[in-house]
Enzyme design. Sequence first.
Site, PDB file in Angstrom:
ATOM      1  N   SER A 164       0.874  -1.261   0.134  1.00 23.95           N
ATOM      2  CA  SER A 164      -0.084  -0.212  -0.055  1.00 23.95           C
ATOM      3  C   SER A 164       0.891   1.238  -0.079  1.00 23.95           C
ATOM      4  O   SER A 164       0.109   2.451  -0.213  1.00 23.95           O
ATOM      5  CB  SER A 164      -0.870   0.260   1.370  1.00 23.95           C
ATOM      6  OG  SER A 164      -1.994  -0.907   0.813  1.00 23.95           O
ATOM      7  N   ALA A 165       1.967   1.190   0.252  1.00 26.40           N
ATOM      8  CA  ALA A 165       2.798   2.432   0.028  1.00 26.40           C
ATOM      9  C   ALA A 165       2.716   2.909  -1.483  1.00 26.40           C
ATOM     10  O   ALA A 165       3.084   3.886  -1.902  1.00 26.40           O
ATOM     11  CB  ALA A 165       4.503   2.294   0.339  1.00 26.40           C
TER      12      ALA A 165
END
Length: 392
Positions: free
Chosen positions: A73-74
């Site tokens: 999710s970065a």
Amino acid sequence: MDVHGTVAEGFEPVREAFVRNFETLGDRGAAVTVYRDGQRVVDLWAGAKDVDGGADGVGTEPWERGTAQVVRSATKGVAAAVPLLLHQYGELDLDAPVGHYWPEFKAQGKERVLVRHLLNHRAGLPLLDRPLTPREALDPLRGAEAVAAQAPVWEPGTDHGYHALTYGWLLDELVRRVSGRGTGEWIAERIAAPLGLDFWLGLPDAEAGRVGRVGPVEGAEPSGVLRARPKRSVTEAYDDPASVTRRAFAAIDPFPDHNDPEFRAVPHPAANGIATADGLARFYASLIGQVDGVRLFDAATVERARAEESAGPDRVLIVGTRFGLGYMLHGSASPFLAPGSFGHPGRGGSLGFADPETGIAFGYVTNGFRATVTSDPRAQALVRAVRSVVLG
């Protein structure tokens, strides 16, 4: 542990924390990069490129400076720059209904969902009533069709909850309708190429050899720090198959193998970006200042990105979260450097963020995923070290 790379004078505590991550927190292969005012001041890497594969279960090929990993999710933080830049260029109205650009999205009472609701996690669309199969998820248009047909879980705009996977399809189709290109293509042409970023959303075959295998690892908590146990309500939410939490993370069921070349090759702006630590840090540095003559966000867009849009108990993550437009904000669930910082963690470890007041931009990537969602102890140890240097 042989640690490679450099640190500028005064940033030695970051190297010390990086070494401890391998000694006590389970890192097997990782890298961290820090920029200050557009200049690289920390650039470290160590361990093995692959989390597994050797006789002892650890990969044997060494991590090199250009080694990249899936950052989960970065990815969202890099992807969020696309609609914000489209707004900065006058091509996208953040307060327009999504259906203005994407007419099919209006189905199931979503006529009043605004563009900003997709970015601040208030759209009410964190899950799919019928999850996609891994094969279906390889087609980004299939995901877009699914979220367009989905009814909101709550009245859009009235509450917030982390759109763990649906965020990717929502954002990608919006960008496609506005610009004519998918998010991965837009990033490659308008962000990665001008900055020379090692970041890919949709991994090209030519770069596949640089990317390591990822997998789960365990590690102790830092010495002197009590182990943080999830609240009972959080544990119950993840354990309950009918909960919004569990269903949000199961929008693709079962979730694809992050090491699968097919999955890596297909852009999913919520979960499968691939980056080096320098790629993440350099990206965030370019949001808040010039990097080799290139700056992405103007001052107004920086403030727009980090202005609080959502705060309080998260309908998906259960704990209190804070979001700007596309970015998590500094808080107890996702501590960054200081109150003005904005960025995005990746489930299991990776982290990228910027802090305009100090000029710091940070990137950490690892091949070892721990059971963390927003606040990994390895990344936090490195952030504390940076904080000790720049804030005392």
